[in-house]
Design a protein around this motif. Structure first.
Motif, PDB file in Angstrom:
ATOM      1  N   THR A   1      -1.130   4.052   5.376  1.00 19.27           N
ATOM      2  CA  THR A   1      -0.496   3.015   6.193  1.00 19.27           C
ATOM      3  C   THR A   1      -0.762   1.597   5.686  1.00 19.27           C
ATOM      4  O   THR A   1      -0.135   0.654   6.150  1.00 19.27           O
TER       5      THR A   1
ATOM      6  N   LYS B   1       6.659  -7.726   2.207  1.00 19.38           N
ATOM      7  CA  LYS B   1       5.825  -7.187   3.280  1.00 19.38           C
ATOM      8  C   LYS B   1       4.377  -7.684   3.187  1.00 19.38           C
ATOM      9  O   LYS B   1       3.509  -7.213   3.924  1.00 19.38           O
TER      10      LYS B   1
ATOM     11  N   ALA C   1      11.494   2.798  -0.723  1.00 16.70           N
ATOM     12  CA  ALA C   1      11.849   3.165   0.648  1.00 16.70           C
ATOM     13  C   ALA C   1      10.617   3.131   1.548  1.00 16.70           C
ATOM     14  O   ALA C   1      10.694   2.690   2.710  1.00 16.70           O
ATOM     15  N   TYR C   2       9.488   3.602   1.042  1.00 16.31           N
ATOM     16  CA  TYR C   2       8.228   3.550   1.800  1.00 16.31           C
ATOM     17  C   TYR C   2       7.848   2.106   2.113  1.00 16.31           C
ATOM     18  O   TYR C   2       7.502   1.774   3.267  1.00 16.31           O
TER      19      TYR C   2
ATOM     20  N   ALA D   1       9.795  -0.460   2.288  1.00 18.79           N
ATOM     21  CA  ALA D   1      10.784  -1.050   3.196  1.00 18.79           C
ATOM     22  C   ALA D   1      10.495  -0.708   4.651  1.00 18.79           C
ATOM     23  O   ALA D   1      10.834  -1.485   5.561  1.00 18.79           O
ATOM     24  N   GLU D   2       9.852   0.429   4.893  1.00 15.43           N
ATOM     25  CA  GLU D   2       9.570   0.857   6.265  1.00 15.43           C
ATOM     26  C   GLU D   2       8.277   0.276   6.821  1.00 15.43           C
ATOM     27  O   GLU D   2       7.999   0.399   8.018  1.00 15.43           O
ATOM     28  N   LEU D   3       7.478  -0.360   5.983  1.00 16.97           N
ATOM     29  CA  LEU D   3       6.200  -0.912   6.434  1.00 16.97           C
ATOM     30  C   LEU D   3       6.392  -2.127   7.325  1.00 16.97           C
ATOM     31  O   LEU D   3       7.313  -2.925   7.127  1.00 16.97           O
ATOM     32  N   GLU D   4       5.489  -2.284   8.262  1.00  7.12           N
ATOM     33  CA  GLU D   4       5.404  -3.547   8.981  1.00  7.12           C
ATOM     34  C   GLU D   4       4.727  -4.571   8.061  1.00  7.12           C
ATOM     35  O   GLU D   4       3.826  -4.199   7.287  1.00  7.12           O
TER      36      GLU D   4
ATOM     37  N   ARG E   1      11.788   6.203  -4.014  1.00  8.20           N
ATOM     38  CA  ARG E   1      11.017   6.685  -2.865  1.00  8.20           C
ATOM     39  C   ARG E   1       9.911   5.700  -2.493  1.00  8.20           C
ATOM     40  O   ARG E   1       9.635   5.477  -1.314  1.00  8.20           O
TER      41      ARG E   1
END
Length: 233
Positions: free
Chosen positions: A40, A83, A222-223, A225-228, A219
């Motif tokens: 995370t 990010k 994409a990971y 991009a999904e992080l806060e 991939r």
């Protein structure tokens, strides 16, 4: 001028794919080849993307930098900065012949003098002063004799996303040590290289079986991009 490495032809690549496919099954039946996955809180680690490795004309130069590795790292840098993911660079540099120890017995380490253009990070994948971290190392692993493990733990990092060169040396040793230090590790397939193409293929396979996850660039993007967005601790 250095000699160009011989690229893998289709027959050789097909043979390697066949061998690796069979060997992957062997590892799978013995409980290896498990996916560690992403955590995370990642950091991006760019290993030795300095001019001696990324630009032509040096004895350390690697192939496929302009076409594949540098563009891929540029995309990763943009995604990580968006990010506020910590970005770490390494270079290998020495302040004297004595500082090199026994390394010159096997390799032209005299080319890697501290303060020369050879050991500066390639300006196509620039380090952001005051934001990014630069570690000057003396050994293949980014962990050996450095404070890397300490700053990663202090920052709560659980995942290392690795790019850089060379697969058979600095990338490999860093990834092996990362697992021993307690970190999930991901190698970005399109963003690593070596002087010998076969060394890339073998080490990607072997590390993916035993030490880390080898993942395609898309991939990993994409990971990210999904992080806060990161918050400083």
């Amino acid at each position: 001028m250095r000699e160009a490495a011989m690229p893998l032809d289709d027959k050789v690549r097909k043979a390697l794919d066949t061998i690796f496919s069979g060997d992957a099954g062997l590892y799978q039946t013995r409980g290896w080849n498990q996916r560690s996955g992403f955590g995370t809180r990642p950091a991006l680690l760019n290993i030795d993307l300095a001019n001696a490795w990324t630009r032509p004309g040096y004895r350390f130069s690697c192939d496929d930098m302009d076409e594949r590795i540098i563009p891929g790292v540029q995309r990763l840098l943009a995604a990580a900065r968006a990010k506020k993911v910590p970005i770490i660079y390494t270079t290998t540099a020495f302040c004297s012949r004595f500082d090199m120890g026994a390394f010159p017995l096997k390799k032209p380490f005299e080319d890697l003098m501290l303060g020369t253009d050879a050991t500066e990070i390639d300006d196509r994948v620039p380090l952001e002063e005051g934001v990014d971290t630069l570690i000057v190392k003396k050994r293949p692993s980014a962990f050996a004799g450095t404070h890397l493990g300490g700053i990663l733990r202090a920052g709560g990092i659980d995942t290392l996303i690795c790019t850089g060169v060379t697969m058979a040396s600095c990338v490999r040793h860093t990834v092996e040590d990362a697992l021993g230090e307690g970190f999930r590790t991901v190698i970005v397939r399109e963003c690593v290289g070596d002087r010998v193409p076969a060394a890339i293929e073998w080490n990607l396979f072997d590390l993916d079986m035993k030490y880390c996850d080898v993942e395609p660039l898309d991939r990993v993007l994409a990971y990210l991009a999904e992080l806060e967005p990161f918050e400083e601790r």
